[in-house]
Each structure stands twice: as C-alpha cells, then as structure tokens.
Write a protein that holds these residues in place. Structure first.
Motif, PDB file in Angstrom:
ATOM      1  N   GLN A 161       0.515  -1.305  -0.275  1.00 14.87           N
ATOM      2  CA  GLN A 161       0.005   0.240   0.423  1.00 14.87           C
ATOM      3  C   GLN A 161       0.748   1.622   0.087  1.00 14.87           C
ATOM      4  O   GLN A 161       0.540   2.120  -0.722  1.00 14.87           O
ATOM      5  N   TYR A 162       1.869   0.925   0.899  1.00 13.34           N
ATOM      6  CA  TYR A 162       3.095   2.579   1.036  1.00 13.34           C
ATOM      7  C   TYR A 162       3.644   2.076  -0.406  1.00 13.34           C
ATOM      8  O   TYR A 162       3.246   3.648  -0.854  1.00 13.34           O
ATOM      9  N   VAL A 163       3.871   1.680  -1.478  1.00  9.28           N
ATOM     10  CA  VAL A 163       4.505   2.133  -2.354  1.00  9.28           C
ATOM     11  C   VAL A 163       3.514   2.314  -3.343  1.00  9.28           C
ATOM     12  O   VAL A 163       3.864   3.422  -4.182  1.00  9.28           O
ATOM     13  N   THR A 164       1.963   1.786  -3.273  1.00  6.81           N
ATOM     14  CA  THR A 164       1.150   2.468  -4.547  1.00  6.81           C
ATOM     15  C   THR A 164       0.746   4.090  -3.936  1.00  6.81           C
ATOM     16  O   THR A 164       0.334   4.850  -4.848  1.00  6.81           O
ATOM     17  N   HIS A 165       0.716   3.886  -2.752  1.00  5.11           N
ATOM     18  CA  HIS A 165       0.409   6.136  -2.242  1.00  5.11           C
ATOM     19  C   HIS A 165       1.785   6.118  -2.944  1.00  5.11           C
ATOM     20  O   HIS A 165       1.168   7.047  -2.788  1.00  5.11           O
ATOM     21  N   ALA A 166       3.156   5.646  -2.715  1.00  3.73           N
ATOM     22  CA  ALA A 166       4.138   6.739  -2.689  1.00  3.73           C
ATOM     23  C   ALA A 166       3.860   6.774  -4.138  1.00  3.73           C
ATOM     24  O   ALA A 166       4.309   8.291  -4.881  1.00  3.73           O
ATOM     25  N   THR A 167       3.787   6.067  -4.991  1.00  2.35           N
ATOM     26  CA  THR A 167       3.739   6.160  -5.955  1.00  2.35           C
ATOM     27  C   THR A 167       3.185   7.371  -6.589  1.00  2.35           C
ATOM     28  O   THR A 167       3.166   8.221  -7.769  1.00  2.35           O
ATOM     29  N   ASP A 168       1.487   6.881  -6.302  1.00  2.00           N
ATOM     30  CA  ASP A 168       0.269   8.077  -6.870  1.00  2.00           C
ATOM     31  C   ASP A 168       0.797   9.267  -6.481  1.00  2.00           C
ATOM     32  O   ASP A 168       0.772  10.000  -7.168  1.00  2.00           O
ATOM     33  N   THR A 169       1.058   9.640  -5.469  1.00  2.54           N
ATOM     34  CA  THR A 169       1.415  10.452  -5.065  1.00  2.54           C
ATOM     35  C   THR A 169       2.645  11.312  -6.270  1.00  2.54           C
ATOM     36  O   THR A 169       2.002  12.622  -6.519  1.00  2.54           O
ATOM     37  N   ILE A 184      -1.000  18.486  -1.745  1.00  2.10           N
ATOM     38  CA  ILE A 184      -0.933  17.482  -1.990  1.00  2.10           C
ATOM     39  C   ILE A 184       0.266  16.524  -1.257  1.00  2.10           C
ATOM     40  O   ILE A 184      -0.003  15.792  -0.776  1.00  2.10           O
ATOM     41  N   THR A 185       1.019  17.287  -0.245  1.00  3.54           N
ATOM     42  CA  THR A 185       1.300  17.175   1.065  1.00  3.54           C
ATOM     43  C   THR A 185       0.407  17.129   2.422  1.00  3.54           C
ATOM     44  O   THR A 185       0.788  16.032   3.042  1.00  3.54           O
ATOM     45  N   ASN A 186      -0.381  17.624   2.027  1.00  7.40           N
ATOM     46  CA  ASN A 186      -1.236  17.614   3.029  1.00  7.40           C
ATOM     47  C   ASN A 186      -2.349  16.477   3.167  1.00  7.40           C
ATOM     48  O   ASN A 186      -2.457  15.612   3.861  1.00  7.40           O
ATOM     49  N   GLU A 187      -2.317  16.034   1.607  1.00  5.40           N
ATOM     50  CA  GLU A 187      -3.390  14.754   1.238  1.00  5.40           C
ATOM     51  C   GLU A 187      -2.777  12.925   1.128  1.00  5.40           C
ATOM     52  O   GLU A 187      -2.989  12.457   1.641  1.00  5.40           O
ATOM     53  N   THR A 240      -3.403  14.751   6.771  1.00  2.84           N
ATOM     54  CA  THR A 240      -3.015  15.936   7.984  1.00  2.84           C
ATOM     55  C   THR A 240      -4.225  16.308   7.822  1.00  2.84           C
ATOM     56  O   THR A 240      -5.066  16.674   6.716  1.00  2.84           O
ATOM     57  N   ASP A 241      -4.600  17.341   8.705  1.00  4.48           N
ATOM     58  CA  ASP A 241      -5.895  18.611   8.931  1.00  4.48           C
ATOM     59  C   ASP A 241      -5.656  19.834   8.337  1.00  4.48           C
ATOM     60  O   ASP A 241      -6.152  20.032   7.860  1.00  4.48           O
ATOM     61  N   ARG A 242      -4.295  20.018   8.326  1.00  5.87           N
ATOM     62  CA  ARG A 242      -4.504  22.101   7.368  1.00  5.87           C
ATOM     63  C   ARG A 242      -2.767  21.692   7.241  1.00  5.87           C
ATOM     64  O   ARG A 242      -1.699  21.231   7.209  1.00  5.87           O
ATOM     65  N   ALA A 243      -2.823  22.644   6.093  1.00  2.98           N
ATOM     66  CA  ALA A 243      -0.870  22.716   5.397  1.00  2.98           C
ATOM     67  C   ALA A 243      -1.531  24.518   4.902  1.00  2.98           C
ATOM     68  O   ALA A 243      -2.095  24.713   4.736  1.00  2.98           O
ATOM     69  N   ALA A 244       0.714  24.656   5.039  1.00  4.17           N
ATOM     70  CA  ALA A 244       0.600  26.424   4.257  1.00  4.17           C
ATOM     71  C   ALA A 244       1.970  25.979   3.723  1.00  4.17           C
ATOM     72  O   ALA A 244       2.591  24.469   3.911  1.00  4.17           O
ATOM     73  N   MET A 245       2.446  27.108   3.174  1.00  2.00           N
ATOM     74  CA  MET A 245       3.590  27.319   2.909  1.00  2.00           C
ATOM     75  C   MET A 245       4.206  28.617   3.033  1.00  2.00           C
ATOM     76  O   MET A 245       3.547  29.612   2.730  1.00  2.00           O
ATOM     77  N   GLY A 253      -2.574  29.245   2.381  1.00  2.00           N
ATOM     78  CA  GLY A 253      -2.798  28.027   3.314  1.00  2.00           C
ATOM     79  C   GLY A 253      -3.994  27.212   2.747  1.00  2.00           C
ATOM     80  O   GLY A 253      -4.112  27.998   1.597  1.00  2.00           O
ATOM     81  N   ILE A 254      -3.835  25.679   3.202  1.00  2.98           N
ATOM     82  CA  ILE A 254      -4.560  25.470   2.008  1.00  2.98           C
ATOM     83  C   ILE A 254      -6.296  24.988   2.902  1.00  2.98           C
ATOM     84  O   ILE A 254      -5.475  24.211   3.830  1.00  2.98           O
ATOM     85  N   ASN A 255      -7.051  25.285   2.127  1.00  2.00           N
ATOM     86  CA  ASN A 255      -7.991  24.715   2.663  1.00  2.00           C
ATOM     87  C   ASN A 255      -8.638  25.424   4.308  1.00  2.00           C
ATOM     88  O   ASN A 255      -9.087  24.761   4.767  1.00  2.00           O
ATOM     89  N   LEU A 256      -8.182  26.766   4.618  1.00  2.98           N
ATOM     90  CA  LEU A 256      -8.018  27.349   5.543  1.00  2.98           C
ATOM     91  C   LEU A 256      -9.527  28.290   5.528  1.00  2.98           C
ATOM     92  O   LEU A 256      -9.689  28.743   4.577  1.00  2.98           O
ATOM     93  N   PRO A 257     -10.197  28.375   7.124  1.00  4.09           N
ATOM     94  CA  PRO A 257     -10.863  29.212   6.726  1.00  4.09           C
ATOM     95  C   PRO A 257     -10.288  31.131   7.041  1.00  4.09           C
ATOM     96  O   PRO A 257      -9.381  31.160   6.691  1.00  4.09           O
ATOM     97  N   PRO A 258     -10.797  31.740   5.929  1.00  4.48           N
ATOM     98  CA  PRO A 258     -10.517  33.467   5.682  1.00  4.48           C
ATOM     99  C   PRO A 258      -9.895  33.835   6.872  1.00  4.48           C
ATOM    100  O   PRO A 258      -8.948  34.965   6.859  1.00  4.48           O
ATOM    101  N   ALA A 259     -10.772  34.033   7.957  1.00  5.42           N
ATOM    102  CA  ALA A 259      -9.883  34.504   9.111  1.00  5.42           C
ATOM    103  C   ALA A 259      -8.431  34.132   9.478  1.00  5.42           C
ATOM    104  O   ALA A 259      -7.732  34.257  10.027  1.00  5.42           O
TER     105      ALA A 259
END
Length: 516
Positions: free
Chosen positions: A159-167, A191-194, A198-203, A217-223
């Motif tokens: 599953q890891y190999v499949t997940h890593a390859t797909d990522t 993509i890292t968040n997916e 994880t719950d939240r991500a930003a860069m 931010g990724i999918n964060l509330p506007p505030a």
C-alpha cells in the motif's frame, strides 16, 4: 470462561476437549485460519482466547509490533483488559536469546514473534494458569502471530509503494501546470497534506532579502488565512526555529509532538494550531525558496519510517517541480519583456508606433461597431534640436523622458500615449470623445509641454505643435487619421506652434484657417 475475554465461536456448540487437546487444537485452528481467511490479528486473538481461556486461564492478550526503524514496540491489537506495564514486560524478551522460550513475569508470559530470522513483534499473554501452556503450543502461537504480522507488514508495504507512486505521479502532473514558484508551492502543499492525511497545511516563500514574501494556506478559513498573512509576511524566515532546522538539514523535518519543540510565536505552527508536523523544504537550483508544512491539530502523532521515506522522496521530487515552475516563470517574464520591448519605446517607456497602429485599428473597429468617435493628436516638439545641439544628446534624452511623463499624466487611463520617433508623439483619445473634449485635451497638453523643464540642473524651454483629427468626421480609417492629424500638426508648426484642428473642427491657439 475466564473473566475479561469474550469468545466468539463458529457454532452454538463447542466440543469439550481436555486442556491439552484444546491447546493442540489451537494450532490447527490457527493454520486453518491462515490458509482460509485473510490474515487478521483480531481473528487470531479470538482463536487463541477460545482455546486457552479454559486450558490456561487466559484473560488478556496484547500484541506489539516492532518498528524496524527505531526498534520501538507499539500496540497492534489487544483482547481483554491489558495491563499498564505490558510494554515493559514485552521488552524483557530482548534480554534473552532469540530462540529462548517465552519470558514469564508473574501472571504474564511474553512471546517473541519471530519468523525467517526476523523479529516482528511481541505477544503478552495474561492468565492465572499459564504454566500449563505447552512449549510447542507457545512456539506455534508465536510463529502464527509472527506470520500474520509479516503478511500485514507486506500488505502495508504494498500500500505504501502504491500510495507513494500515486503521490509522486500526481505531484508531477499537477506541478507541470504551475507557471510560478508560488503556484508550485501551493500544489506541493496541497499534495503533501493529502499524502500524509493531515488536518491543515500551508506554505511560504522567501524573498532574496531572507524575508517571507508570500504565505498561503490550504483549505483554511478566511480568518486563519488572513492571520497567517498578518503574522508572517515581511518577517525574517530565519526567526523561525523550524525554518532554520529545515534550512540547515536541507531535508524534511517530522515532529511527533510540537509542544516539545521550539517554534516561532505567531508562526505557522502556532497559528494553525498544529500538534504534529511534516515540513518539506522548497528547493531550487539556486537554493531554498521556502517551505511546505502540514500537520494535525488533534494531538501528537507518531511518524513512521515510511512517512519519513515518503517525505524525503517528496522533497527531492518537489525540487524538480519547483525548478520547472521557476524556469516557466522566467520564460514568461522573458516573453513579456520581449513583448514590451516590441511594443514600447525603450527611452520613454511609452507605446511605440507599432503598438499605436495596432491599438488604433482595434479602436477604429470597435468605434465603428458602436457608432462612437475617436480623436488622434499628433505632437511635434518645437526647439528640441536646439537642446540637443547646445546641451547635448544626453540632456535631450532626459527631456524626452520628461515630455513622456507629462503626456502620460495629462490624459485619461484608457487613452494611448505613444512616441513615434525622434521628438514626435501621438495621443489616441478613446471612448467617444467629442470635438470639444479633444480640443480641450490638446490645449492642456500644449500648455504642459510648453512649461519650463529642469534638465541636469538647467532650465530648458521648448514649444509644441499639436494637430487634431476626428474619426469618423475627418477620417474613415487609421491611415486617414494619421494623414489628417499630420497635416494639422504641420499647419500649427508653420504658424509658430500651438494647436491646429483638421478641417471642420474648432480652431485652437496658433492655428491658421488655411489648410495645406
């Protein structure tokens, strides 16, 4: 039945066997389960409890897996009330030889789960009569549980190999569409968040001065997004302990519990409320350009060896995505600069003749369709050659730049100001100007152009001749507009400068009623 274990049977009737027969039957049950069903720890523990509850007073079982990276033991499955110090008891098996019998501590027995020369985990059995457990049965139970852990580990590897390859595939596919480093950073953050669920991500990106130039931010509330921008943009990246660590490592950073680590007050970790994090450096050929961070808000999280391997792979492949985006961004800027050079005058920055003609053709077509008017003003500076001859060409260039600025400030934003070459300029008035508006703008331009200039510390005075023509009253197309405006401009120049309008328009200052 021994208290603490609930046994599930395949039928309502269970044959009554002797304690020894029950134990031997257990080995048969385990082998049948391994060959007939998908391996399951929970099922295996139910079978063990069914046969050993009566024979050995078994009341609880805890199975620990051995982490191949750090050698730690983690609970994989339990049945019955596990004791708080089961982990401590399990650890005792590593004090004896690998092939030694199970380790007995009071009412518990710890079995090393070993197969193919490799230890996969430890099982801790709790019961009052574990002395009755036959050595061969204990060895068989340990082997079957080890086999189950091995099969499950192999499935997790698959599953890891499949997940890593797909990522990585998704990273490349979506990263190929990024036209800037900022866009690439957003792709990698999402993509890292997916990938790590994880719950939240930003860069954030780092400018040449070492300050944070962009936070997303990724999918964060506007505030929360706004709070990130306020807290971080313009701040020095080096003030963040997380950034410094990632920068020094040049590799990903995974923290199980951020409460035990140093973080920037008001930084990404604190603002997002993250308790565990994965941090990836955004690298390019020229060095680090930022970082991606994701994590969970609910509490600490153990990052496995697979997680760390995936993070390293994503960081390496992500560098290629960032560099690709950087090259595309540079190419876009280069094309934009070439386009600007092709359509703008290098000295003044105004539109050039090519840009004016193309834009005028578009405006003529639009005005024709809408039944509207256009006005073209041609401007020639009076006395410019004298400046070049007396003060020098460098001063002449500075004067032309000043003229361009005055023209640009004197017209509306939708009008077009162009330098045709030498000391000749043009202004295209759009959006249906009438004759009175065109004449007023021409007069304003003339007055501003004739005001004194300061060039290299010296006062310079020049004049200007302005010719006006209207579409469609004096010209039916762009070529005719240029001819009639040019004729009006030369008419103004012959009479000493000022504003001259094509036939049929109100006269401006300095214009003679005679047309050439």
């Amino acid at each position: 039945m021994t208290p603490g274990i609930q046994m599930h049977t395949d039928s309502d009737t269970v044959a009554v066997l002797s304690p020894r027969a029950e134990q031997l039957r257990l080995l048969v049950d385990l082998v049948e389960a391994m060959t007939r069903d998908i391996p399951s720890l929970a099922h295996a523990l139910q079978l063990i409890a069914r046969r050993l509850a009566g024979a050995c007073g078994l009341r609880a079982i805890t199975v620990f897996t051995l982490d191949p990276d750090d050698g730690s033991l983690r609970v994989a499955e339990t049945l019955g009330p596990a004791a708080a110090d089961d982990l401590k008891v399990a650890g005792r098996v590593f004090r004896v030889a690998a092939g030694a019998p199970g380790v007995r501590v009071a009412d518990r027995t710890a079995l090393r789960l070993r197969m193919g020369g490799q230890t996969h985990g430890v099982a801790v059995l709790t019961g009052e009569e574990l002395d009755n457990l036959l050595p061969d049965v204990a060895a068989g139970v340990a082997l079957q549980l080890a086999a189950t852990l091995q099969v499950l580990a192999a499935e997790r590897d698959r599953q890891y190999v499949t997940h890593a390859t797909d990522t990585i595939k998704k990273m490349y596919e979506e990263g190929a569409g990024a036209r800037s480093i900022e866009a690439a950073g957003r792709v990698l953050a999402r993509i890292t968040n997916e990938a790590f669920r994880t719950d939240r991500a930003a860069m954030h990106l780092i400018g040449p001065d070492g300050r944070i130039s962009c936070v997303t931010g990724i999918n964060l509330p506007p505030a929360t997004e706004a709070a990130l921008t306020r807290a971080l943009e313009g701040r020095l990246a080096a003030d963040s302990p997380v950034w410094r660590t990632v920068h020094e490592l040049g590799a990903p950073l995974l923290l199980d519990d951020t409460s035990a680590a140093a973080t920037r007050p008001g930084g990404l970790v604190e603002t997002l409320g993250l308790r565990s994090i994965v941090v990836l450096p955004l690298m390019s050929a020229s060095g680090p350009v930022g970082m991606v961070l994701c994590g969970d808000t609910t509490g600490p999280r153990h990052w496995t060896g697979r997680d760390r391997t995936l993070a390293q792979q994503m960081a390496l492949e992500g560098a290629l995505v960032v560099d690709g985006a950087r090259l595309r961004q540079a190419e876009q800027l280069h094309v934009a600069e070439l386009t600007r050079q092709a359509y703008h005058d290098a000295l003044t920055g105004l539109a050039n003749r090519t840009h004016l003609l193309e834009r005028a053709e578009q405006e003529v077509a639009a005005a024709t369709a809408a039944g509207e008017r256009l006005a073209l003003l041609l401007i020639d500076l009076d006395g410019f050659k004298r400046v070049n001859d007396t003060v020098g060409h460098h001063a002449g260039d500075a004067l032309l730049q000043a003229v361009g600025r005055r023209l640009q400030r004197a017209v509306r934003g939708h009008d077009v100001v162009a330098r045709l070459g030498g000391d000749e300029f043009a202004v295209l008035l759009t959006r249906d100007p009438d004759e009175e508006q065109a004449g007023a703008i021409a007069q304003r331009l003339h007055e501003r152009l004739c005001a004194p200039y300061t060039v290299e510390g010296s006062r310079v005075d020049i004049g200007a001749s302005v010719g006006i023509t209207m579409f469609p009253a004096q010209a039916a197309g762009m070529a005719a507009l240029m001819r009639t405006a040019d004729a009006a401009m030369y008419q103004a120049k012959r009479t000493g400068g000022g504003v001259a309008a094509a036939q049929g328009l109100s006269r401006g200052s300095g214009e003679s009623p005679d047309r050439p």
